[in-house]
Design a protein around this motif. Structure first.
Motif, PDB file in Angstrom:
ATOM      1  N   ARG A 138      -2.070  16.217   6.652  1.00 36.32           N
ATOM      2  CA  ARG A 138      -3.179  17.013   7.367  1.00 36.32           C
ATOM      3  C   ARG A 138      -4.169  16.310   8.298  1.00 36.32           C
ATOM      4  O   ARG A 138      -4.848  15.619   7.953  1.00 36.32           O
ATOM      5  CB  ARG A 138      -3.982  17.783   6.219  1.00 36.32           C
ATOM      6  CG  ARG A 138      -3.047  18.698   5.379  1.00 36.32           C
ATOM      7  CD  ARG A 138      -3.801  19.726   4.576  1.00 36.32           C
ATOM      8  NE  ARG A 138      -3.211  20.476   3.730  1.00 36.32           N
ATOM      9  CZ  ARG A 138      -3.452  21.646   3.244  1.00 36.32           C
ATOM     10  NH1 ARG A 138      -4.832  22.118   3.195  1.00 36.32           N
ATOM     11  NH2 ARG A 138      -2.558  22.369   2.563  1.00 36.32           N
ATOM     12  N   LEU A 139      -4.112  16.974   9.526  1.00 32.84           N
ATOM     13  CA  LEU A 139      -4.937  16.678  10.672  1.00 32.84           C
ATOM     14  C   LEU A 139      -6.048  17.926  11.089  1.00 32.84           C
ATOM     15  O   LEU A 139      -6.003  19.002  10.276  1.00 32.84           O
ATOM     16  CB  LEU A 139      -4.186  15.944  11.993  1.00 32.84           C
ATOM     17  CG  LEU A 139      -3.186  15.057  11.633  1.00 32.84           C
ATOM     18  CD1 LEU A 139      -1.819  15.547  11.373  1.00 32.84           C
ATOM     19  CD2 LEU A 139      -3.069  14.092  12.911  1.00 32.84           C
ATOM     20  N   ASP A 140      -6.585  17.351  12.032  1.00 37.67           N
ATOM     21  CA  ASP A 140      -7.569  18.726  12.447  1.00 37.67           C
ATOM     22  C   ASP A 140      -6.790  19.689  12.935  1.00 37.67           C
ATOM     23  O   ASP A 140      -6.301  19.833  14.310  1.00 37.67           O
ATOM     24  CB  ASP A 140      -8.551  18.173  13.344  1.00 37.67           C
ATOM     25  CG  ASP A 140      -9.538  19.002  13.909  1.00 37.67           C
ATOM     26  OD1 ASP A 140      -9.726  20.152  13.163  1.00 37.67           O
ATOM     27  OD2 ASP A 140     -10.192  18.858  14.882  1.00 37.67           O
ATOM     28  N   GLY A 141      -6.692  20.641  12.145  1.00 31.79           N
ATOM     29  CA  GLY A 141      -5.810  21.968  12.815  1.00 31.79           C
ATOM     30  C   GLY A 141      -4.241  21.706  12.601  1.00 31.79           C
ATOM     31  O   GLY A 141      -3.694  22.655  13.046  1.00 31.79           O
ATOM     32  N   LEU A 142      -3.964  20.709  12.145  1.00 25.90           N
ATOM     33  CA  LEU A 142      -2.392  20.441  12.252  1.00 25.90           C
ATOM     34  C   LEU A 142      -2.007  19.974  10.854  1.00 25.90           C
ATOM     35  O   LEU A 142      -2.635  19.288  10.195  1.00 25.90           O
ATOM     36  CB  LEU A 142      -1.873  19.409  13.384  1.00 25.90           C
ATOM     37  CG  LEU A 142      -1.719  19.989  14.923  1.00 25.90           C
ATOM     38  CD1 LEU A 142      -1.291  18.656  15.605  1.00 25.90           C
ATOM     39  CD2 LEU A 142      -0.561  21.266  14.576  1.00 25.90           C
TER      40      LEU A 142
END
Length: 320
Positions: A138-142
């Motif tokens: 999990r990344l920033d918005g992805l």
């Protein structure tokens, strides 16, 4: 034939090893008709300020002799979830095997990303080993998901999904620049798809998948934090390498067709080994083609171009 719902006496007998370990049944969350017993959630706080993990334990009784124990770990800070599953007949031993795995070992963290690793405990040479079933970064918005295939040697599926309302314009070689094992991104209605090759056998296969998922998370976090033009400038040589790799199947096919007329001018004896190889080349090529784990793509790939957009975000009216 479907088994009947769990009776009260069956539940008492099944949960006895769990009660000895301080595990109590969550009656409201259990599903007697589905033969699933839920236990009350626990919380695990890590050392040194590690995030809190909320644990939910499930006992699935699909048959009278074999059971499955499932531990679901929820990372409160990021929302990521990881599972651990084990099958068996000895419930006390299954619980001990699950509790022996550190809950925090399912999560890997870095600047701007967190990875949740789900495993199955499988027997191997008299012991149990952790086999990766799903890795989720999990990344920033992805969200990047890696699903290894159950077939040895087959590449793992990659799925890249953006948060609702977030529209991104991503290049096809976003992950392929990481090396020969990575394939181009393909745009789908709900995100992007790709493939990555892994080691053939366990336990190297799971370790390889976890390393590559972490490398992809680090790469995506760095790339999406900078302008698209910086990605092109920093990885220009790797982008050209991807273009060459994508052109290889078509180039080899064209070369084979171009060279075929030259065979007429070769003077080979009837017992020549090269003569045998040449005349048996078509069936040999067919065998090699069907033995591949991936279908080759015959294409003329576009050359890398320097993006002019200031952000990875697509325009609101851009087609997807």
């Amino acid at each position: 034939m479907a088994l009947p719902p769990l009776t009260h006496h069956e539940i008492l007998a099944l949960v006895e090893p769990f009660s000895r370990r301080g595990r109590h049944v969550d009656v409201a969350a259990s599903d007697r008709a589905g033969r699933r017993i839920a236990f009350r959630p626990l919380e695990h706080a890590g050392d040194g300020g590690a995030p809190v993990l909320r644990e939910t334990l499930w006992l699935e009784c699909a048959s009278r002799r074999s059971h499955r124990l499932v531990r679901v770990l929820h990372d409160v800070a990021s929302g990521a979830e990881a599972t651990l599953r084990v099958d068996g007949t000895d419930l006390a031993a299954m619980l001990a095997q699950v509790e022996a795995v550190d809950p925090h070992s399912h999560f890997v963290r870095g600047p701007g990303w967190v990875i949740a690793l789900s495993h199955d405990l499988e027997p191997a040479r008299g012991a149990l080993r952790r086999v990766l079933t799903l890795g989720e970064a999990r990344l920033d918005g992805l969200t990047l998901r890696l699903r290894p295939s159950n077939v040895a040697g087959m590449p793992a599926d990659l799925e890249l999904v953006a948060a609702p309302g977030l529209q991104l314009d991503l290049p096809e070689d976003l992950l392929a620049v990481l090396g020969w094992a990575w394939r181009r991104l393909t745009r789908k209605s709900d995100g992007w798809r790709s493939l990555v090759r892994l080691a053939r056998w366990e336990p190297q296969r799971s370790r390889d998948a976890e390393r590559k998922l972490q490398r992809a998370a680090e790469h995506l976090a760095r790339t999406l934090a900078e302008p698209p033009a910086a990605f092109h400038d920093r990885l220009l040589r790797a982008r050209w390498g991807v273009t060459v790799r994508r052109a290889l199947p078509l180039a080899l096919a064209v070369a084979a067709l171009a060279a075929s007329p030259l065979l007429l001018y070769l003077e080979l004896s009837d017992d020549s080994m090269w003569r045998m190889v040449i005349f048996n080349a078509p069936p040999l090529l067919m065998v090699a083609f069907f033995s591949l784990h991936e279908m080759p793509r015959f294409e003329i790939p576009p050359r890398p171009r320097r993006p002019t957009a200031a952000s990875w975000r697509a325009a609101p009216d851009a087609p997807h």
